[in-house]
Write a protein that holds these residues in place. Structure first.
Motif, PDB file in Angstrom:
ATOM      1  N   GLY A 188       0.709  -1.288  -0.169  1.00 19.04           N
ATOM      2  CA  GLY A 188       0.041   0.043  -0.144  1.00 19.04           C
ATOM      3  C   GLY A 188       0.869   1.373  -0.198  1.00 19.04           C
ATOM      4  N   ILE A 189       0.338   2.154  -0.695  1.00 17.81           N
ATOM      5  CA  ILE A 189       1.052   3.522  -0.727  1.00 17.81           C
ATOM      6  C   ILE A 189       1.104   4.221   0.808  1.00 17.81           C
ATOM      7  CG2 ILE A 189       0.296   3.896  -2.961  1.00 17.81           C
ATOM      8  CD1 ILE A 189      -1.816   5.900  -1.902  1.00 17.81           C
ATOM      9  N   ASP A 190       1.822   5.161   0.846  1.00 14.15           N
ATOM     10  CA  ASP A 190       1.817   6.282   1.991  1.00 14.15           C
ATOM     11  C   ASP A 190       0.992   7.346   1.799  1.00 14.15           C
ATOM     12  OD1 ASP A 190       2.529   8.103   4.018  1.00 14.15           O
ATOM     13  OD2 ASP A 190       4.624   7.880   3.998  1.00 14.15           O
ATOM     14  N   GLU A 191      -0.386   7.166   2.309  1.00 17.59           N
ATOM     15  CA  GLU A 191      -1.425   7.996   1.867  1.00 17.59           C
ATOM     16  C   GLU A 191      -1.047   9.402   2.524  1.00 17.59           C
ATOM     17  OE1 GLU A 191      -5.203   6.225   2.903  1.00 17.59           O
ATOM     18  OE2 GLU A 191      -4.662   4.241   2.436  1.00 17.59           O
ATOM     19  N   ALA A 192      -0.528   9.569   3.701  1.00 21.55           N
ATOM     20  CA  ALA A 192      -0.325  10.787   4.118  1.00 21.55           C
ATOM     21  C   ALA A 192       0.857  11.474   3.541  1.00 21.55           C
ATOM     22  CB  ALA A 192       0.375  10.567   5.658  1.00 21.55           C
ATOM     23  N   LEU A 193       1.891  10.761   2.826  1.00 25.06           N
ATOM     24  CA  LEU A 193       2.744  11.449   1.907  1.00 25.06           C
ATOM     25  C   LEU A 193       1.946  12.036   0.791  1.00 25.06           C
ATOM     26  CD1 LEU A 193       5.489  12.322   1.007  1.00 25.06           C
ATOM     27  CD2 LEU A 193       6.048  10.228   0.354  1.00 25.06           C
ATOM     28  N   VAL A 194       1.251  11.130   0.156  1.00 23.67           N
ATOM     29  CA  VAL A 194       0.450  11.535  -1.168  1.00 23.67           C
ATOM     30  C   VAL A 194      -0.332  12.726  -0.820  1.00 23.67           C
ATOM     31  CG1 VAL A 194      -1.380  11.071  -2.946  1.00 23.67           C
ATOM     32  CG2 VAL A 194       0.478   9.345  -2.316  1.00 23.67           C
ATOM     33  N   SER A 195      -1.089  13.027   0.226  1.00 32.97           N
ATOM     34  CA  SER A 195      -1.976  14.015   0.592  1.00 32.97           C
ATOM     35  C   SER A 195      -0.960  15.277   0.909  1.00 32.97           C
ATOM     36  CB  SER A 195      -2.881  13.671   1.687  1.00 32.97           C
ATOM     37  OG  SER A 195      -3.727  12.583   1.556  1.00 32.97           O
ATOM     38  N   HIS A 196       0.052  14.912   1.301  1.00 38.49           N
ATOM     39  CA  HIS A 196       1.147  16.139   1.923  1.00 38.49           C
ATOM     40  C   HIS A 196       1.438  16.671   0.481  1.00 38.49           C
ATOM     41  CE1 HIS A 196       3.938  18.637   4.136  1.00 38.49           C
ATOM     42  NE2 HIS A 196       4.750  18.022   3.618  1.00 38.49           N
ATOM     43  N   LEU A 197       1.915  15.789  -0.522  1.00 34.84           N
ATOM     44  CA  LEU A 197       2.491  16.442  -1.529  1.00 34.84           C
ATOM     45  C   LEU A 197       1.546  17.223  -2.529  1.00 34.84           C
ATOM     46  CD1 LEU A 197       4.479  13.217  -2.565  1.00 34.84           C
ATOM     47  CD2 LEU A 197       5.599  15.428  -1.943  1.00 34.84           C
ATOM     48  N   ALA A 198       0.177  16.622  -2.481  1.00 34.12           N
ATOM     49  CA  ALA A 198      -0.988  17.416  -3.381  1.00 34.12           C
ATOM     50  C   ALA A 198      -1.041  18.709  -2.658  1.00 34.12           C
ATOM     51  CB  ALA A 198      -2.176  16.574  -3.162  1.00 34.12           C
ATOM     52  N   ALA A 199      -0.843  18.858  -1.432  1.00 36.46           N
ATOM     53  CA  ALA A 199      -1.144  20.239  -0.905  1.00 36.46           C
ATOM     54  C   ALA A 199      -0.144  21.269  -1.030  1.00 36.46           C
ATOM     55  CB  ALA A 199      -1.218  19.926   0.603  1.00 36.46           C
ATOM     56  N   ILE A 200       1.507  20.916  -1.337  1.00 41.74           N
ATOM     57  CA  ILE A 200       2.385  21.663  -1.103  1.00 41.74           C
ATOM     58  C   ILE A 200       2.958  21.984  -2.735  1.00 41.74           C
ATOM     59  CG2 ILE A 200       2.961  21.255   1.258  1.00 41.74           C
ATOM     60  CD1 ILE A 200       5.266  19.787   0.340  1.00 41.74           C
ATOM     61  N   CYS A 201       2.749  20.998  -3.525  1.00 39.77           N
ATOM     62  CA  CYS A 201       3.340  21.019  -5.001  1.00 39.77           C
ATOM     63  C   CYS A 201       2.502  21.566  -5.975  1.00 39.77           C
ATOM     64  CB  CYS A 201       3.832  19.536  -5.413  1.00 39.77           C
ATOM     65  SG  CYS A 201       4.946  18.851  -4.242  1.00 39.77           S
ATOM     66  N   SER A 202       3.057  22.559  -6.629  1.00 39.12           N
ATOM     67  CA  SER A 202       2.399  23.094  -7.726  1.00 39.12           C
ATOM     68  C   SER A 202       2.613  22.722  -9.161  1.00 39.12           C
ATOM     69  CB  SER A 202       2.350  24.770  -7.684  1.00 39.12           C
ATOM     70  OG  SER A 202       3.520  25.053  -7.860  1.00 39.12           O
ATOM     71  N   ILE A 203       3.647  22.046  -9.205  1.00 40.86           N
ATOM     72  CA  ILE A 203       4.130  21.312 -10.533  1.00 40.86           C
ATOM     73  C   ILE A 203       3.804  19.895 -10.631  1.00 40.86           C
ATOM     74  CG2 ILE A 203       5.760  23.155 -10.810  1.00 40.86           C
ATOM     75  CD1 ILE A 203       7.971  21.029  -9.972  1.00 40.86           C
ATOM     76  N   PRO A 204       3.949  19.164 -11.659  1.00 43.20           N
ATOM     77  CA  PRO A 204       3.590  17.758 -11.868  1.00 43.20           C
ATOM     78  C   PRO A 204       4.481  16.865 -10.629  1.00 43.20           C
ATOM     79  CG  PRO A 204       3.734  18.416 -13.847  1.00 43.20           C
ATOM     80  CD  PRO A 204       4.218  19.676 -13.047  1.00 43.20           C
ATOM     81  N   VAL A 205       3.855  15.809 -10.264  1.00 46.61           N
ATOM     82  CA  VAL A 205       4.365  14.942  -8.979  1.00 46.61           C
ATOM     83  C   VAL A 205       4.199  13.534  -9.595  1.00 46.61           C
ATOM     84  CG1 VAL A 205       4.921  14.211  -6.918  1.00 46.61           C
ATOM     85  CG2 VAL A 205       4.432  16.588  -7.365  1.00 46.61           C
ATOM     86  N   THR A 206       5.273  12.725  -9.667  1.00 52.14           N
ATOM     87  CA  THR A 206       4.996  11.160  -9.762  1.00 52.14           C
ATOM     88  C   THR A 206       5.450  10.576  -8.305  1.00 52.14           C
ATOM     89  OG1 THR A 206       5.348  11.211 -12.096  1.00 52.14           O
ATOM     90  CG2 THR A 206       5.717   9.274 -10.883  1.00 52.14           C
ATOM     91  N   TYR A 207       4.541   9.812  -7.682  1.00 56.39           N
ATOM     92  CA  TYR A 207       4.754   9.254  -6.495  1.00 56.39           C
ATOM     93  C   TYR A 207       4.863   7.533  -6.859  1.00 56.39           C
ATOM     94  CZ  TYR A 207       3.687   6.354  -2.302  1.00 56.39           C
ATOM     95  OH  TYR A 207       3.791   5.604  -1.215  1.00 56.39           O
ATOM     96  N   ALA A 208       5.971   7.034  -6.153  1.00 51.01           N
ATOM     97  CA  ALA A 208       6.213   5.788  -6.435  1.00 51.01           C
ATOM     98  C   ALA A 208       6.288   4.950  -5.040  1.00 51.01           C
ATOM     99  CB  ALA A 208       7.437   5.070  -6.988  1.00 51.01           C
TER     100      ALA A 208
END
Length: 256
Positions: A188-208
């Motif tokens: 499973g993914i790190d859900e908290a990290l994904v949510s955090h990245l969505a909140a602070i990043c304004s350019i494209p992000v790829t999560y793995a």
């Protein structure tokens, strides 16, 4: 909108899927989920056939340059490349066929972020930030996440914070972020990290890291409001996994 992004992870010249946290300098520590019988060019051709843009070729340690060049020459300007990228060789990898270069460890001499080093890479690329991806692969710490370098074994003092993201965004076109603690574990993914990245990043992000199935693609889409893409590796059938098929991921992208 959230899309599936493919990968070609290279270790000792072969396409492999590895538990990220086991990539130490000691060979006996390495946990390998899959070693492919196919060369890197096979996967590059497959991704090109299905127009899966934005995939990354990651060189995990030495002995991978030839395989990486093979993949890049198979689909010129269709893949990104990372692993050992510096200001001295960034342009060389673009000329070898990479759409973009991905940089991590070079930016953190002695574990400390160096803006002059980042500027030197951008200069080497002729100031073209569309050719540059910054890899902020990280490990969980008590109060958040810290960038990890050197095959994710050395934790730096550089946090995944809004302040640091704002510092970096003017220099690159996107971020690649592996959650090293869950990478390759199919848990499973790190859900908290994904949510955090969505909140602070304004350019494209790829999560793995930890992606297992189509439900995880749906989860990343929901948590990020469609802002973040997901790489699935070990769970994918073309890498020996049983969680999701390559065709299902291609269909997902077509429907987005």
């Amino acid at each position: 909108m959230t899309k599936f992004r493919p990968c070609i992870d290279l270790h000792a010249g072969h396409v492999k899927q590895i538990v990220g946290g086991s990539l130490t300098t000691t060979a006996t520590d390495l946990q390998t989920n899959f070693t492919s019988e196919h060369p890197a060019s096979f996967y590059a051709s497959l991704y090109q056939k299905h127009n899966l843009t934005g995939g990354h070729v990651i060189k995990l340690g030495p002995g991978n340059d030839e395989a990486a060049r093979e993949a890049l020459s198979t689909w010129r300007d269709g893949l990104q490349v990372g692993g050992g990228i510096t200001n001295a060789n960034a342009k060389e990898w673009i000329e070898a066929g990479a759409e973009k270069v991905i940089i991590t460890s070079f930016l953190f001499p002695d574990g400390k972020f160096s803006l002059p080093r980042l500027e030197s890479v951008l200069t080497a690329l002729g100031g073209d930030k569309t050719r540059l991806v910054i890899d902020l692969s990280c490990r969980k710490v008590a109060d958040g996440w810290m960038v990890a370098m050197d095959r994710w074994q050395s934790v730096t003092g550089f946090g995944i914070t809004q302040e640091n993201i704002k510092l970096l965004e003017p220099y690159c076109s996107e971020f690649l972020i592996h959650a090293a603690d869950v990478e390759g574990k199919q848990a499973g993914i790190d859900e908290a990290l994904v949510s955090h990245l969505a909140a602070i990043c304004s350019i494209p992000v790829t999560y793995a890291g930890g992606g297992r199935n189509l439900e995880d693609l749906e989860l990343v889409k929901r948590l990020s409001n469609g802002k973040i893409d997901l790489t699935i590796g070990s769970a994918l059938d073309i890498f020996g996994g049983k969680g999701v098929t390559f065709q299902e991921c291609c269909k997902w992208n077509e429907e987005q």
